[in-house]
Design an enzyme around this catalytic site. Structure first.
Site, short mmCIF file in Angstrom:
data_model
loop_
_atom_site.label_atom_id
_atom_site.label_comp_id
_atom_site.label_asym_id
_atom_site.label_seq_id
_atom_site.Cartn_x
_atom_site.Cartn_y
_atom_site.Cartn_z
N TYR A 1 -1.38 -0.74 10.98
CA TYR A 1 -1.48 -0.98 9.55
C TYR A 1 -0.18 -0.57 8.84
O TYR A 1 0.38 -1.33 8.05
CB TYR A 1 -2.67 -0.22 8.98
CG TYR A 1 -2.78 -0.30 7.48
CD1 TYR A 1 -3.30 -1.43 6.87
CD2 TYR A 1 -2.37 0.76 6.66
CE1 TYR A 1 -3.41 -1.52 5.49
CE2 TYR A 1 -2.47 0.68 5.29
CZ TYR A 1 -3.00 -0.45 4.71
OH TYR A 1 -3.09 -0.54 3.35
N SER B 1 0.86 -1.18 0.00
CA SER B 1 0.00 0.00 0.00
C SER B 1 0.89 1.23 0.00
O SER B 1 2.05 1.15 0.41
CB SER B 1 -0.85 0.00 1.27
OG SER B 1 -1.44 1.25 1.50
#
Length: 156
Positions: free
Chosen positions: A27, A14
């Site tokens: 995350y 990501s």
């Protein structure tokens, strides 16, 4: 792949592996880790003809964003960060916010297929809504400027 002296490993991470925002340390830590793992692995397996590619999506239309925001509100919504978590959630979910303007998931699938089929794929593919501007901003801006930009996007 080593025995055949060819192959492509595609790790999907990501743009969250390039910079971190509030309430997402768990995350971002995993995404930074996938970046480092992939960079190391690419160097380790190159002599065997194996390629390692990293796909770094930006905002993609999936249920992930709602799940993450709901989790942040459940974990921090009643504590000292409650007001900020609520503002962040509202800003991201409002019309035009990052949660409403993501790219379609098939865009990421298409990039993965292109990387697999390319005879000499790039090491990184940045794809999806806000991905490229975010990566360029991370490269150009100081940490404090990135913090301010993140705060504005999160409703602060």
């Amino acid at each position: 792949m080593r025995e055949r002296q060819t192959g492509t490993i595609v790790n999907v991470t990501s743009i969250g592996g390039k910079f971190a925002g509030p309430f997402g340390g768990w995350y971002h830590a995993t995404k930074f880790a996938v970046e480092g793992l992939s960079d190391s692995l690419r160097q380790e397996v190159a002599e065997f003809g194996v390629r390692v590619v990293i796909v770094e999506p930006g905002a993609i239309k999936t249920e992930w964003g709602d799940i993450a925001l709901d989790s942040a509100q459940a974990a921090s919504g009643q504590g000292p960060y409650g007001d900020r978590v609520r503002r962040m959630s509202a800003a991201m979910r409002q019309d035009g916010g990052t949660m409403t303007r993501g790219s379609e998931p098939d865009l990421v699938a298409s990039v993965i297929m292109n990387a697999i089929q390319a005879p000499r794929p790039r090491t990184r593919y940045v794809v999806g809504h806000l991905a490229r501007p975010a990566v360029v901003a991370r490269w150009l801006l100081s940490d404090r400027m990135m913090d301010r930009m993140s705060a504005r996007m999160m409703g602060d």
